[in-house]
Design an enzyme around this catalytic site. Structure first.
Site, PDB file in Angstrom:
ATOM      1  N   TYR A  14       0.805  -1.229   0.000  1.00  0.00           N
ATOM      2  CA  TYR A  14       0.000   0.000   0.000  1.00  0.00           C
ATOM      3  C   TYR A  14       0.837   1.277   0.000  1.00  0.00           C
ATOM      4  CZ  TYR A  14      -3.830  -3.142   1.176  1.00  0.00           C
ATOM      5  OH  TYR A  14      -4.757  -4.156   1.162  1.00  0.00           O
ATOM      6  N   HIS A  19      -4.319   6.092  -1.456  1.00  0.00           N
ATOM      7  CA  HIS A  19      -4.904   6.107  -0.118  1.00  0.00           C
ATOM      8  C   HIS A  19      -3.877   6.457   0.955  1.00  0.00           C
ATOM      9  CE1 HIS A  19      -8.941   5.573   1.034  1.00  0.00           C
ATOM     10  NE2 HIS A  19      -8.981   4.281   1.289  1.00  0.00           N
ATOM     11  N   TYR A  64      -5.645  -0.297   9.318  1.00  0.00           N
ATOM     12  CA  TYR A  64      -6.274  -0.185   8.000  1.00  0.00           C
ATOM     13  C   TYR A  64      -7.282   0.961   8.036  1.00  0.00           C
ATOM     14  CZ  TYR A  64      -3.801  -4.367   6.677  1.00  0.00           C
ATOM     15  OH  TYR A  64      -2.798  -5.250   6.421  1.00  0.00           O
ATOM     16  N   ASN A  66     -10.423   1.701   7.289  1.00  0.00           N
ATOM     17  CA  ASN A  66     -11.784   1.743   7.820  1.00  0.00           C
ATOM     18  C   ASN A  66     -11.853   1.649   9.348  1.00  0.00           C
ATOM     19  OD1 ASN A  66     -11.025  -0.932   7.894  1.00  0.00           O
ATOM     20  ND2 ASN A  66     -12.982  -1.727   7.199  1.00  0.00           N
ATOM     21  N   ASP A  92      -6.371  11.475   2.035  1.00  0.00           N
ATOM     22  CA  ASP A  92      -6.520  11.597   0.585  1.00  0.00           C
ATOM     23  C   ASP A  92      -7.931  12.083   0.261  1.00  0.00           C
ATOM     24  OD1 ASP A  92      -8.109   8.778  -0.378  1.00  0.00           O
ATOM     25  OD2 ASP A  92      -7.035   8.675   1.520  1.00  0.00           O
ATOM     26  N   ASN A 113     -13.965   6.234   4.185  1.00  0.00           N
ATOM     27  CA  ASN A 113     -14.087   5.316   5.316  1.00  0.00           C
ATOM     28  C   ASN A 113     -13.175   5.662   6.491  1.00  0.00           C
ATOM     29  OD1 ASN A 113     -16.127   3.809   4.145  1.00  0.00           O
ATOM     30  ND2 ASN A 113     -14.704   2.403   3.165  1.00  0.00           N
TER      31      ASN A 113
END
Length: 190
Positions: A14, A19, A64, A66, A92, A113
């Protein structure tokens, strides 16, 4: 203590994704301010130092996107700590073109989220956020499925547009630390 939370996802896969632009800026701030390396801090990695005479903690949730708001639990218990004054979330924003940013004192999560999780834990939408644009400047580049878009690496030309704004964003963050949200938004909010 001022808390600056850069939203993103942990893991090498990632690192370069859209993100994670919140993490990119937080990493840049740590380097700019000569903070110590990030260390494990509950459900986050953090680095602490002093900026303009004020204690500042940079936070990168490891939960993460969310579940990003979970890292705020310890701060919510601190006497005198107020999210409206002492928290800045760096995130973002697909509605803003790459190479632009928006600094706001409050607002809605807008379908993000990570911001939904932050708001759920704070039980308020009144907290400053620095939204870093990730929308393609070239209109021929399609966003398509939003989840795929934000979890896809940002092309070099767009990443360079984001990085070109680091100095302005850092100045906005430093103004927020020194003089508060209202002053920072009126001066640097774009």
């Amino acid at each position: 203590m001022k808390i600056i939370v850069g939203l993103g996802n942990p893991g090498r896969e990632y690192e370069a994704t859209r993100h994670n632009v919140g993490w990119w800026l937080v990493d840049h701030l740590a380097h700019r301010w000569h903070f110590d390396p990030f260390r494990k801090d509950g459900e986050a990695m953090s680095s602490t130092g002093v900026v303009g005479g004020k204690k500042v903690k940079l936070v990168q949730p490891q939960t993460y996107m969310n579940r990003s708001g979970e890292v705020l639990r310890p701060y919510l218990k601190r006497e005198g700590w107020r999210a409206a004054d002492d928290l800045l979330v760096v995130v973002d924003e697909v509605a803003v073109p790459a190479g632009e940013y928006r600094l706001r004192a409050a607002g809605s999560p807008g379908g993000h989220n990570g911001l939904k999780s932050v708001e759920a834990h704070l039980k308020s939408a009144t907290y400053p956020r620095l939204r870093i644009g990730i929308r393609p400047v070239d209109e021929r580049r399609q966003i398509g499925d939003l989840a795929d878009f934000v979890l896809h690496p940002m092309p070099r030309d767009e990443r360079e547009l984001v990085e070109a704004q680091y100095e302005r964003m850092c100045t906005a963050v430093e103004l927020w630390i020194a003089d508060g949200t209202e002053k920072a938004v009126s001066t640097m909010g774009r």
